[in-house]
Design a protein around this motif. Structure first.
Motif, short mmCIF file in Angstrom:
data_model
loop_
_atom_site.label_atom_id
_atom_site.label_comp_id
_atom_site.label_asym_id
_atom_site.label_seq_id
_atom_site.Cartn_x
_atom_site.Cartn_y
_atom_site.Cartn_z
N GLN A 106 -81.45 -38.97 -24.44
CA GLN A 106 -81.10 -38.65 -25.82
C GLN A 106 -80.46 -39.85 -26.51
O GLN A 106 -79.87 -40.71 -25.86
CB GLN A 106 -80.11 -37.48 -25.86
N ARG A 134 -90.97 -30.60 -23.44
CA ARG A 134 -89.51 -30.51 -23.57
C ARG A 134 -88.87 -29.84 -22.36
O ARG A 134 -87.72 -30.10 -22.05
CB ARG A 134 -89.14 -29.71 -24.82
N SER A 169 -81.89 -35.83 -18.78
CA SER A 169 -81.93 -35.29 -20.12
C SER A 169 -80.91 -35.95 -21.02
O SER A 169 -81.21 -36.37 -22.13
CB SER A 169 -81.67 -33.78 -20.10
N HIS A 229 -86.88 -30.85 -17.79
CA HIS A 229 -85.64 -30.86 -17.03
C HIS A 229 -84.55 -30.10 -17.79
O HIS A 229 -84.65 -29.86 -18.99
CB HIS A 229 -85.19 -32.29 -16.75
N ARG A 266 -81.20 -29.14 -19.74
CA ARG A 266 -80.59 -29.82 -20.89
C ARG A 266 -79.41 -30.71 -20.49
O ARG A 266 -79.16 -31.75 -21.07
CB ARG A 266 -80.12 -28.76 -21.89
#
Length: 125
Positions: A93, A79, A89, A82, A84
């Motif tokens: 998502q 996780r 990132s 990189h 957020r």
């Protein structure tokens, strides 16, 4: 009359079958049928005779705790690849995840935004 050897059953399973068989006989069931019903009941409750399997190694509580900890550390490493808010990132998502992030930052108009618009809005705010 039940078929097969009962050698693979545990002592507890044998006692249980004997007790069940006696109970059936007390109620007037013939011996052969009582025995068959008893073993059928034991098989249904415990899945049959002793089960082999496993690696043969006993796993201690500390070994399990260490394995759980190691697993968590590996997950955290994947996780933390990189930031957020970095480009990779946000793009990796899902839209629902981006929507949740936009909601937490109180970005107005988020419900009508596309995924690309959500990413752009999250970068600027």
């Amino acid at each position: 009359m039940p078929r097969g050897s009962k050698d693979k059953y545990t002592a507890e399973q044998k006692r249980k079958a004997e007790h069940i068989e006696e109970s059936y006989e007390d109620r007037g069931t013939p011996k052969g049928e009582a025995e068959a019903r008893a073993w059928a009941t034991v098989n249904k409750q415990s899945g049959g005779g002793e089960k082999g399997g496993g690696s043969g190694k006993a796993t201690t509580a500390s070994a399990k705790a260490q394995a759980k900890s190691d697993s968590g550390k590996r997950a955290a490493q994947t996780r933390s690849g990189h930031d957020r808010n970095s480009k990779s990132s946000l793009e990796s998502q899902s839209k629902s995840s981006l929507m949740t992030e936009a909601r937490s930052r109180d970005i107005s108009g988020r419900s009508k935004m596309t995924k690309a618009e959500l990413i752009k809005a999250l970068r600027t705010k």
